[in-house]
Design a protein around this motif. Structure first.
Motif, short mmCIF file in Angstrom:
data_model
loop_
_atom_site.label_atom_id
_atom_site.label_comp_id
_atom_site.label_asym_id
_atom_site.label_seq_id
_atom_site.Cartn_x
_atom_site.Cartn_y
_atom_site.Cartn_z
N PHE A 84 -40.77 -24.53 -106.45
CA PHE A 84 -39.39 -24.23 -106.76
C PHE A 84 -38.94 -23.02 -105.48
CE2 PHE A 84 -41.38 -25.91 -109.98
CZ PHE A 84 -40.45 -26.54 -110.48
N ALA A 85 -38.71 -23.19 -104.34
CA ALA A 85 -38.74 -22.29 -102.49
C ALA A 85 -37.36 -22.48 -102.31
CB ALA A 85 -39.98 -22.26 -102.29
N GLY A 86 -36.57 -23.22 -102.54
CA GLY A 86 -34.82 -24.06 -101.69
C GLY A 86 -34.19 -22.52 -101.93
N GLU A 87 -32.77 -22.36 -100.89
CA GLU A 87 -32.80 -21.58 -100.90
C GLU A 87 -31.53 -21.29 -101.46
OE1 GLU A 87 -30.82 -20.97 -96.87
OE2 GLU A 87 -32.87 -21.36 -95.96
N GLU A 88 -30.46 -22.73 -102.57
CA GLU A 88 -29.65 -22.19 -102.89
C GLU A 88 -30.24 -22.59 -104.31
OE1 GLU A 88 -26.80 -25.51 -102.40
OE2 GLU A 88 -26.87 -25.26 -100.10
N PRO A 89 -29.12 -21.16 -105.77
CA PRO A 89 -29.93 -20.92 -107.34
C PRO A 89 -29.85 -22.04 -108.07
CG PRO A 89 -28.06 -19.14 -106.54
CD PRO A 89 -28.67 -20.63 -105.18
N LEU A 90 -30.31 -22.91 -108.86
CA LEU A 90 -30.47 -23.79 -109.88
C LEU A 90 -30.20 -23.16 -111.17
CD1 LEU A 90 -33.94 -25.73 -109.16
CD2 LEU A 90 -31.54 -26.86 -108.42
N ALA A 91 -28.82 -23.12 -110.71
CA ALA A 91 -28.32 -22.01 -112.22
C ALA A 91 -28.62 -22.10 -113.42
CB ALA A 91 -26.83 -21.76 -111.22
N GLY A 92 -28.70 -23.65 -113.40
CA GLY A 92 -28.30 -24.22 -114.81
C GLY A 92 -30.47 -24.09 -114.80
N LEU B 266 -43.37 -26.39 -118.55
CA LEU B 266 -43.60 -27.02 -116.89
C LEU B 266 -45.36 -27.52 -117.74
CD1 LEU B 266 -44.03 -25.50 -113.45
CD2 LEU B 266 -42.67 -27.23 -114.33
N ASP B 267 -45.39 -28.81 -117.72
CA ASP B 267 -47.01 -29.83 -118.29
C ASP B 267 -47.45 -30.10 -117.56
OD1 ASP B 267 -46.63 -28.94 -121.43
OD2 ASP B 267 -45.75 -30.79 -121.20
N CYS B 268 -48.25 -30.11 -116.56
CA CYS B 268 -49.37 -29.61 -115.30
C CYS B 268 -50.26 -30.23 -114.85
CB CYS B 268 -50.25 -28.09 -114.85
SG CYS B 268 -48.35 -27.09 -114.47
N LEU B 269 -50.39 -31.35 -114.25
CA LEU B 269 -51.48 -31.70 -113.57
C LEU B 269 -52.20 -32.04 -112.76
CD1 LEU B 269 -50.65 -35.58 -114.58
CD2 LEU B 269 -52.48 -34.16 -115.57
N GLU B 270 -51.29 -32.15 -110.92
CA GLU B 270 -51.55 -31.40 -109.99
C GLU B 270 -50.52 -30.05 -109.33
OE1 GLU B 270 -53.74 -32.80 -107.69
OE2 GLU B 270 -54.28 -33.83 -109.19
N LEU B 271 -49.41 -30.23 -110.19
CA LEU B 271 -48.56 -28.96 -109.92
C LEU B 271 -49.59 -27.46 -110.79
CD1 LEU B 271 -45.76 -27.47 -108.97
CD2 LEU B 271 -45.10 -27.77 -111.09
N CYS B 272 -49.77 -26.58 -109.62
CA CYS B 272 -50.69 -25.43 -110.52
C CYS B 272 -52.20 -25.34 -110.52
CB CYS B 272 -50.15 -25.24 -112.01
SG CYS B 272 -48.32 -25.05 -112.22
N SER B 273 -52.28 -26.40 -109.47
CA SER B 273 -53.80 -26.69 -109.06
C SER B 273 -54.14 -25.32 -107.54
CB SER B 273 -54.38 -27.99 -109.51
OG SER B 273 -53.71 -28.24 -108.47
N VAL C 76 -45.59 -22.03 -107.10
CA VAL C 76 -45.05 -20.78 -106.23
C VAL C 76 -43.47 -20.24 -106.86
CG1 VAL C 76 -44.29 -20.36 -103.92
CG2 VAL C 76 -46.45 -21.03 -104.93
N ALA C 77 -42.64 -19.96 -107.01
CA ALA C 77 -40.93 -20.19 -107.83
C ALA C 77 -40.46 -18.95 -107.08
CB ALA C 77 -40.71 -19.39 -109.06
N VAL D 5 -44.59 -15.81 -107.37
CA VAL D 5 -43.00 -15.46 -107.81
C VAL D 5 -42.34 -14.63 -107.49
CG1 VAL D 5 -41.50 -15.11 -109.79
CG2 VAL D 5 -43.71 -16.05 -110.48
N ASP D 6 -41.41 -14.58 -106.70
CA ASP D 6 -40.37 -13.91 -105.46
C ASP D 6 -39.24 -12.41 -106.70
OD1 ASP D 6 -38.90 -14.56 -103.47
OD2 ASP D 6 -37.23 -13.43 -104.40
N ASP D 7 -39.68 -11.85 -105.92
CA ASP D 7 -38.75 -10.66 -107.08
C ASP D 7 -37.92 -10.77 -107.62
OD1 ASP D 7 -41.07 -9.01 -105.72
OD2 ASP D 7 -39.68 -7.98 -104.46
#
Length: 78
Positions: free
Chosen positions: A2-10, A16-23, A29-30, A53-55
Motif C-alpha cells: 500500500f504505497a500510493g500518494e493519496e490517503p485512503l481516508a476510510g 489481512l488474512d494473507c496467502l502470498e501478501l506478507c510473504s 509495505v505501508a 511502515v512509513d513514518d
C-alpha cells in the motif's frame, strides 16, 4: 503493498488474512496512503514479513499471527 500518494481516508483499521501478501515474495509495505491507519492485524498460516511502515502511518495497535514473523521498520505511537 500500500504505497500510493493519496490517503485512503476510510482506512483506520485493516485486517489481512494473507496467502502470498506478507510473504517473502511480497512483503507488507505501508506508505503514506494509509496515514490514518491506527489498527493493523495480519494473520497467516505461513511466515509473515513486514517490509516497512512509513513514518506517516501512526499505528496504535499491531497484531501479527503467523508461523514466523520478521519485522522491518515499524513504529507504534502512544
Amino acid at each position: 503493498m500500500f504505497a500510493g500518494e493519496e490517503p485512503l481516508a476510510g482506512f483506520t483499521s485493516l485486517r489481512l488474512d494473507c496467502l502470498e501478501l506478507c510473504s517473502a515474495k511480497a512483503p507488507f509495505v505501508a506508505g503514506s496512503c494509509l496515514q490514518n491507519l491506527t489498527d493493523l492485524e495480519i494473520h497467516s498460516k505461513d511466515d509473515i514479513i513486514i517490509g516497512s511502515v512509513d513514518d506517516s502511518v501512526q499505528l496504535k495497535r499491531f497484531v501479527a499471527v503467523g508461523r514466523k514473523i520478521r519485522l522491518g521498520a515499524l513504529m507504534l505511537s502512544s
